[in-house]
Design an enzyme around this catalytic site. Structure first.
Site, PDB file in Angstrom:
ATOM      1  N   ASP A  69       0.847  -1.189   0.000  1.00  0.00           N
ATOM      2  CA  ASP A  69       0.000   0.000   0.000  1.00  0.00           C
ATOM      3  C   ASP A  69       0.883   1.239   0.000  1.00  0.00           C
ATOM      4  O   ASP A  69       1.735   1.415   0.880  1.00  0.00           O
ATOM      5  CB  ASP A  69      -0.913  -0.010   1.228  1.00  0.00           C
ATOM      6  CG  ASP A  69      -1.826   1.199   1.268  1.00  0.00           C
ATOM      7  OD1 ASP A  69      -2.675   1.321   0.374  1.00  0.00           O
ATOM      8  OD2 ASP A  69      -1.669   2.019   2.179  1.00  0.00           O
ATOM      9  N   THR A 102      -3.281   4.942  -3.931  1.00  0.00           N
ATOM     10  CA  THR A 102      -2.205   5.681  -3.260  1.00  0.00           C
ATOM     11  C   THR A 102      -0.857   5.426  -3.924  1.00  0.00           C
ATOM     12  O   THR A 102       0.014   6.302  -3.898  1.00  0.00           O
ATOM     13  CB  THR A 102      -2.137   5.287  -1.777  1.00  0.00           C
ATOM     14  OG1 THR A 102      -2.033   3.858  -1.668  1.00  0.00           O
ATOM     15  CG2 THR A 102      -3.383   5.729  -1.045  1.00  0.00           C
ATOM     16  N   THR A 103      -0.665   4.241  -4.488  1.00  0.00           N
ATOM     17  CA  THR A 103       0.582   3.954  -5.203  1.00  0.00           C
ATOM     18  C   THR A 103       0.578   4.613  -6.578  1.00  0.00           C
ATOM     19  O   THR A 103       1.558   5.235  -6.991  1.00  0.00           O
ATOM     20  CB  THR A 103       0.788   2.437  -5.340  1.00  0.00           C
ATOM     21  OG1 THR A 103       0.738   1.829  -4.041  1.00  0.00           O
ATOM     22  CG2 THR A 103       2.119   2.127  -5.988  1.00  0.00           C
ATOM     23  N   ASP A 400      -9.458   0.128   2.309  1.00  0.00           N
ATOM     24  CA  ASP A 400      -9.425   0.642   0.937  1.00  0.00           C
ATOM     25  C   ASP A 400     -10.690   0.250   0.180  1.00  0.00           C
ATOM     26  O   ASP A 400     -11.283   1.065  -0.530  1.00  0.00           O
ATOM     27  CB  ASP A 400      -8.194   0.107   0.200  1.00  0.00           C
ATOM     28  CG  ASP A 400      -6.898   0.717   0.732  1.00  0.00           C
ATOM     29  OD1 ASP A 400      -6.984   1.643   1.549  1.00  0.00           O
ATOM     30  OD2 ASP A 400      -5.811   0.257   0.332  1.00  0.00           O
TER      31      ASP A 400
END
Length: 598
Positions: A69, A102-103, A400
């Site tokens: 993550d 998020t990545t 998530d």
């Protein structure tokens, strides 16, 4: 350089070393900022997609975290550069606003920085580059709106939401039981969602975990799971049709507000004191029983005597329940929180279909399950895993998925993943750039090239050729006019992401592009003021003088250098005091004689 003495008369030599620093200005400073930020982005690139690799993170105290993550990795990295810290904030913003991506947002920002550096080498002004990126981002977002699809769902039909949750969880640790975890996340959201207002309160979803057992043992509890146990072994451990009172007052005699001393010098006085204390307890238990409750939930504790009286009265009780759990329990059961025993009434009781104490493993860990509550607006996701590290990663993965499903409840438009949306936006931005005259067209083309990084990274992480995969997808999208074609990461035999059911929310994808563009614009004001070490910091080693404390005739002592204020310091005693004053102390081999400077 100066020689000073402390309050005990000991020598203290300070050598100022600011000459080893020089100031970077203009283009070199801007490139230094970009290089620092890109180094962080490269760290996350290999974690992108369903075949992305996990990172092992070890904290200073030895705690190990395994995750892919992006927000978790950046949160635990010790980033020193101020510009690189912007990327940490970027990932945190994406996590709070969207929950997923998020990545990808950090990888996208790194690609934009790389293109910005190339444009700087061509002579473009930073402001013109940022304006061009802003224009291209607007074109890409408008194109995403045009190629998006709407999904239909209801309380009875949640299959479309499950498919989106599967896409989110496909790159997480829970891929082994993907259907089970996706179903849990969607059902938890639907339990607390208000579909008419399109509102979801994630605070009503609580996650609890317990080490031991398999990942498949995780479950959704329509109620509350408390990490507590029934206070007495002799009390009933399984209560059906529970009527519970929630107390924020302790089971103990009232305490005086002022200090008093009681002298007990005879057995009769002790018996009278004990009898009066028991009367308090008996009266409290009677008030709870009279209101019709068969379970007492207390925020505070009570001693063994009160516990024994509760057991004799046949009234199960739970003590030391936290404030957050008390509020969730009141919402789920419909109870009113009671601050005083005198206010207890049948109307203030909460109801639950079943309250049971569950034991785990051979360690006899116990938890309390409060199920089938009258108001199921509060639910608990109970996570099982092999160890604490796996449980925490499962919690992050489910969080998530919860955020993505919540976003779909608020806006049910979706685009297709696998790099299909980015490739379609690349073609749209390139087409628009051909219509633009002036310098901005170069920045727009740079933005379009940056969009190619996402499908290339997905292909490379899946063991495919990045350039070949990207070229094939672009060629087919142009020829077939199909914006749903992406990278076949799972080797399913088709590049159509709608057939593979690889779905992402439109809101999340647009937020990625906008956040990455905004962050890339921020290093431009920092084109002046970046400092770097340019001289040889080991010049102190050229001095080989002798230092001796003539008062005590102690042997020579090394110098200490503070990396924050760049002072080289000699201090023979009380190093703890020095460390409190300076940020970091490093040892070097210099020794200097005090009399050499007198």
């Amino acid at each position: 350089m100066s020689l000073v003495f402390d309050e005990y008369g000991r020598p203290f030599i300070i050598i100022k070393d600011q000459g080893s620093k020089s100031r970077l200005k203009g283009l070199p400073a801007l490139k230094a900022n970009i290089t620092a930020a890109r180094s962080v982005c490269q760290t996350l690139r290999s974690s992108l997609g369903p075949k992305g690799m996990d990172k092992i993170l070890v904290s200073g105290d030895g705690e190990v975290c395994v995750s892919n993550d992006g927000a978790t990795i950046l949160e635990r990295m010790e980033v020193q550069n101020e510009i690189a810290k912007l990327l940490v904030e970027l990932s945190r913003s994406q996590d709070k606003e969207i929950g997923d991506g998020t990545t990808g947002v950090v990888v996208m920002a790194g690609a934009l920085l790389e293109q910005a550096e190339l444009l700087l080498d061509r002579g473009l002004h930073p402001r013109r580059i940022s304006d061009g990126f802003e224009t291209a981002c607007k074109v890409a977002c408008d194109h995403l709106d045009s190629i998006s699809d709407e999904i239909k769902f209801s309380k009875d039909d949640i299959s479309a939401l499950v498919e989106v949750a599967r896409t989110t969880l496909s790159s997480k640790i829970v891929t082994r039981c993907l259907d089970h975890m996706s179903d849990i996340a969607v059902k938890a959201i639907m339990a607390v969602a208000d579909l008419e207002r399109k509102d979801v309160n994630l605070d009503l979803i609580k996650m609890e975990g317990r080490a031991g057992g398999q990942m498949e043992d995780s479950q959704l509890v329509y109620g509350i799971v408390l990490d507590k146990e029934i206070s007495h072994p002799g009390m009933d451990k399984d209560i059906k049709d529970a009527k519970m009172c929630i107390l924020t007052c302790p089971f103990e005699p009232p305490k005086p507000k002022t200090k008093h001393t009681i002298t007990v010098d005879t057995a009769e006085k002790f018996e009278a004191l004990h009898k009066q204390e028991q009367e308090y307890f008996v009266e409290m238990v009677k008030q709870v029983k009279d209101c019709g409750a068969n379970l007492a939930i207390c925020q505070w504790g009570f001693d063994d005597e009160a516990n024994h009286l509760l057991m004799q009265a046949g009234l199960p009780a739970v003590r030391w329940v936290g404030g957050v759990e008390i509020e969730l329990l009141a919402i789920a059961s419909g109870a009113r929180i009671v601050p005083r025993f005198s206010e207890l009434a049948a109307a203030k009781l909460g109801s639950a279909g079943r309250v049971r104490e569950v034991s785990f493993g051979t360690t006899k860990d116990r938890m309390l399950f409060i199920e089938d509550c009258s108001n199921s607006k509060a639910v608990t996701i109970f996570v099982r895993g092999g160890n604490k590290m796996i449980i925490e990663e499962i919690k992050r993965s489910i969080h998530d998925a919860l955020c993505i499903v919540r976003n779909l409840v608020q806006d049910n438009r979706v685009v297709y993943g696998g790099g299909a949306a980015e490739t379609a936006c690349n073609l749209a931005v390139m087409e628009k750039a051909n219509e633009v005259t002036g310098i901005d067209q170069y920045a727009m083309r740079g933005f379009a090239d940056a969009l190619d990084v996402i499908p290339m990274a997905l292909a490379e992480n899946s063991g495919l050729s990045g350039i070949d995969s990207l070229a094939s997808i672009k060629q087919r999208q142009v020829a077939e006019k199909n914006p749903r074609l992406g990278v076949d990461c799972k080797q399913a035999g088709t590049n159509d992401m709608r057939e593979q059911r690889v779905i992402e929310t439109l809101h999340g994808k647009k937020q990625q592009l906008m956040l990455a563009t905004q962050v890339v614009k921020m290093p431009a004001p920092y084109s002046d003021g970046c400092t770097t070490t340019t001289k040889d910091t080991n010049t102190h080693h050229k001095k080989k003088l002798l230092l001796t404390d003539y008062a005590t005739r102690r042997p020579p002592c090394p110098l200490l250098v503070c990396v924050r204020c760049d002072h080289v310091v000699y201090f023979q005693y009380h190093l703890d005091d020095l460390r409190r004053e300076h940020e970091l102390i490093l040892k070097i081999d210099d020794v200097i004689a005090p009399d050499a400077y007198q």
